[in-house]
Each structure stands twice: as structure tokens, then as C-alpha cells.
Design a protein around this motif. Sequence first.
Motif, short mmCIF file in Angstrom:
data_model
loop_
_atom_site.label_atom_id
_atom_site.label_comp_id
_atom_site.label_asym_id
_atom_site.label_seq_id
_atom_site.Cartn_x
_atom_site.Cartn_y
_atom_site.Cartn_z
N ALA A 1 0.81 -1.22 0.00
CA ALA A 1 0.00 0.00 0.00
C ALA A 1 0.85 1.26 0.00
N ASP A 2 1.91 1.27 0.77
CA ASP A 2 2.74 2.47 0.87
C ASP A 2 3.59 2.69 -0.38
N ALA A 3 3.75 1.62 -1.18
CA ALA A 3 4.62 1.73 -2.36
C ALA A 3 3.84 1.87 -3.66
N LEU A 4 2.61 1.36 -3.70
CA LEU A 4 1.83 1.42 -4.93
C LEU A 4 1.39 2.86 -5.23
N ALA A 5 1.51 3.24 -6.48
CA ALA A 5 1.14 4.59 -6.90
C ALA A 5 -0.37 4.79 -6.82
N PRO A 6 -0.82 6.00 -6.53
CA PRO A 6 -2.25 6.31 -6.60
C PRO A 6 -2.79 5.97 -7.98
N ALA A 7 -4.05 5.58 -8.03
CA ALA A 7 -4.63 5.10 -9.29
C ALA A 7 -5.91 5.85 -9.64
N TYR A 8 -6.09 6.04 -10.93
CA TYR A 8 -7.36 6.50 -11.49
C TYR A 8 -7.84 5.38 -12.39
N VAL A 9 -9.01 4.84 -12.09
CA VAL A 9 -9.57 3.72 -12.86
C VAL A 9 -10.85 4.19 -13.54
N ALA A 10 -10.85 4.13 -14.86
CA ALA A 10 -12.03 4.53 -15.64
C ALA A 10 -12.67 3.28 -16.24
N THR A 11 -13.98 3.18 -16.14
CA THR A 11 -14.70 2.08 -16.76
C THR A 11 -15.84 2.62 -17.61
N ALA A 12 -16.40 1.75 -18.46
CA ALA A 12 -17.52 2.12 -19.33
C ALA A 12 -18.74 1.30 -18.92
N GLY A 13 -19.89 1.95 -18.90
CA GLY A 13 -21.10 1.28 -18.44
C GLY A 13 -21.50 0.08 -19.26
N PHE A 14 -21.31 0.14 -20.59
CA PHE A 14 -21.73 -0.92 -21.49
C PHE A 14 -20.55 -1.78 -21.94
N ASP A 15 -19.67 -2.09 -21.01
CA ASP A 15 -18.43 -2.81 -21.30
C ASP A 15 -18.42 -4.14 -20.55
N PRO A 16 -18.15 -5.26 -21.24
CA PRO A 16 -18.03 -6.53 -20.52
C PRO A 16 -16.97 -6.50 -19.43
N LEU A 17 -15.94 -5.65 -19.58
CA LEU A 17 -14.86 -5.57 -18.60
C LEU A 17 -15.16 -4.62 -17.44
N ARG A 18 -16.33 -4.02 -17.46
CA ARG A 18 -16.66 -3.01 -16.44
C ARG A 18 -16.46 -3.53 -15.02
N ASP A 19 -17.07 -4.66 -14.72
CA ASP A 19 -17.09 -5.12 -13.33
C ASP A 19 -15.72 -5.57 -12.83
N GLU A 20 -14.90 -6.18 -13.70
CA GLU A 20 -13.59 -6.61 -13.22
C GLU A 20 -12.67 -5.41 -13.02
N GLY A 21 -12.85 -4.36 -13.83
CA GLY A 21 -12.07 -3.15 -13.61
C GLY A 21 -12.43 -2.49 -12.30
N GLU A 22 -13.73 -2.43 -12.01
CA GLU A 22 -14.18 -1.82 -10.76
C GLU A 22 -13.82 -2.67 -9.55
N ALA A 23 -13.82 -3.99 -9.73
CA ALA A 23 -13.41 -4.88 -8.64
C ALA A 23 -11.94 -4.67 -8.31
N TYR A 24 -11.12 -4.45 -9.35
CA TYR A 24 -9.70 -4.22 -9.09
C TYR A 24 -9.49 -2.87 -8.38
N ALA A 25 -10.27 -1.88 -8.75
CA ALA A 25 -10.18 -0.59 -8.06
C ALA A 25 -10.49 -0.77 -6.57
N ARG A 26 -11.50 -1.59 -6.28
CA ARG A 26 -11.84 -1.85 -4.87
C ARG A 26 -10.73 -2.60 -4.16
N ARG A 27 -10.08 -3.54 -4.87
CA ARG A 27 -8.97 -4.28 -4.26
C ARG A 27 -7.83 -3.32 -3.90
N LEU A 28 -7.53 -2.39 -4.80
CA LEU A 28 -6.50 -1.40 -4.51
C LEU A 28 -6.88 -0.56 -3.30
N ALA A 29 -8.12 -0.10 -3.27
CA ALA A 29 -8.58 0.72 -2.15
C ALA A 29 -8.54 -0.05 -0.85
#
Length: 349
Positions: free
Chosen positions: A276-304
Amino acid sequence: MTILATVRGRAEAELLRATMALPERVQRALAGRPVVVDGQTLAPETQLMLRLQRVARIPGAETLPVVQGREAITHQAAMTGRTQPIGAVRDLSAGGVPARLYTPRGAAARSPLLVFLHGGGFIYGDLDSHDASCRVLAEAAGVRVLAVDYRLAPEHPFPAAYDDAVAAYRWVVEHAATLGADPDRLAVGGDSAGGNLAAVVAIEAARAGLPLAFQLLVYPATDNYERDTRSFALFGEGFYLTSGFMDLATESYTPDLESRRDPRASPHYADLTDLADALAPAYVATAGFDPLRDEGEAYARRLADAGVTVELKRFPDQIHGFFNIVGVGRRSRAAVDEIAAALRAGLGA
């Protein structure tokens, strides 16, 4: 390319430009009944563009031989990206990996720099397919952008793309001064497969103690092993990125089943403990109509959850691929401009 094909390509490009420039009320009338899924309404211009694609019977890249698919992806990107202004562009080698440096107009002698990794399912994409988007990022964010042309599958399966991405980033760290970059304001970013690579480069930077100030992940593919998500089920057909495309990408990049759980191929499985102290801050953008939407948002939550500073932004009316639509229409470009603003803020540009 024949003269006929060239003329036809120009005609298609002009038709798309004109259609995407129509008033929204006209686009709505031409597109048909609004598409509402999961409480989200697809942008009229995007709905109309998808409808034109179906009417023209334009095949998906994944249905073509690989070489032809690559040509189709680059052709589509040229039509939707068009020529964008930039201060200067030059090709170079980033530690043996082909790359292209974009310098915005008015750049300081030492300015922030983003190492950009393009999308395309690890099979498609190159420096030209994302040229327009990189120009927009550089100019709008006021940062230098170094685009990396990593090796592609199926000719070069995992871990080739990962190795190239890490090697290129290490080279940038070592040669920041010659690139006109501020070594304290380096970022890594990418879209789709490139978002995957950006995420794993950020993890490697944290573990290796390499400087990294920011990570920009645009609808990242984070789980090549299991895609049991609601967005995969809802948007796997009819919204540009298909389940067939993703299956081909997974099989080509990670033909070995076990490699699909390797954190270097699927950052979803990375152990973020004590990073946590070493990982860079992240901006994660997703698209509502994207099959990859949920896995991108899940990864953002894992980082948080790991204690990393994260900003998650969903563009609910967009599809996968909107990052390349910067030269036609209005809504996709507005989304990319917002992403560029986040990059500017994240790097203090």
C-alpha cells in the motif's frame, strides 16, 4: 491498398464524421429506441455508430485472420481518432522496445511523463492504433507521453508483453532526463489489455522500489482466468467488445491455463499485502456498457482495500473502446478529456 479501397475508406470516414456531428436529437431519431441496460442509457451517438456498423456489415476483428484483424483495428482507430494536434512526435527505442514520444506544445524542459501501453487484447494494436488518443492525452494533460509497442500474441504469448512493458518502464526511469521527464512525476497507463499491463507494471515498480507517481487504468482487463461477472453476461454481444474477442485474446496471450492465474497476466490475483505504501495512486475509468466493467471496478476496490489511493470513474453511457473515439462525436471525447484532466491532476502538471 487499391485506389477503390482508398476512396471507399475516405467515404466511410466522412460519413462517420458527419453522422457523429449531427445534433443529438437527430442522432436519437436515427438510432432508434434508447438502449437501457442495468439502469444505464447508451449515448445516442454511440448507439447510432453501432447501428451503422451493423448495417454496413463490418466484421469484428476477431472474426478475421490475425493480420487482417490488425489492419481493421488500425483502420477503425484512424476513422474515429482522426488527426489530432501535438507539439512534437518522434519514434525511439525504449531499451530495445519500439516506442513513440509525444511532447505537448509549450512543454517545460522537465515535465511529467506517462508511459502508455495500448489495448487490443494482446493481439491487436500498435503505435498507430492509439496515436490520436496519445496526442489528446499529451496536449490535454500537459504531459509527455511515451507509447510502447510491446510484442503481440499469438506470435509472442505471455509473458512477452509483460516483459516488454516492464523493460520499457525501467528504461524510462533510467533515461528520464534524456526524455525531458521529471523522474519524480512518472506515470504508467493504458486501456484494456494496456490497462492490464499498466497495473502489473505499477505492482512491479512498487516491489522493485522504482519511482512511480500515478497509474492510469482505462477499462483494464484484470482477470484472464475467470470472468464470471454481471457485465460480462450483459454486454458480451452487441456493444463492440464481444465475448468471442475476449476468448480469442485469452487463448492467444495465455494458452497455458495455469498462466491465466499468474499475477503478471491477471493483476486480480496479485498479493497487494504490504504494498500500500509503495503502490502509486490510481485512477480507474470504466464504461457502463463494457463486458470488462465489473472486473475493472473490482480491481479498483482491491487497490482501495489494500490502502492505495484510488479514484474510480464509470462513464455509464459509453462502450469499450471509447478511449479511441477522440476525433468524431462529442460524448466519448468529453470522457477522454476528463481522463486527461485526472492525469494532469495526478501528476501535478
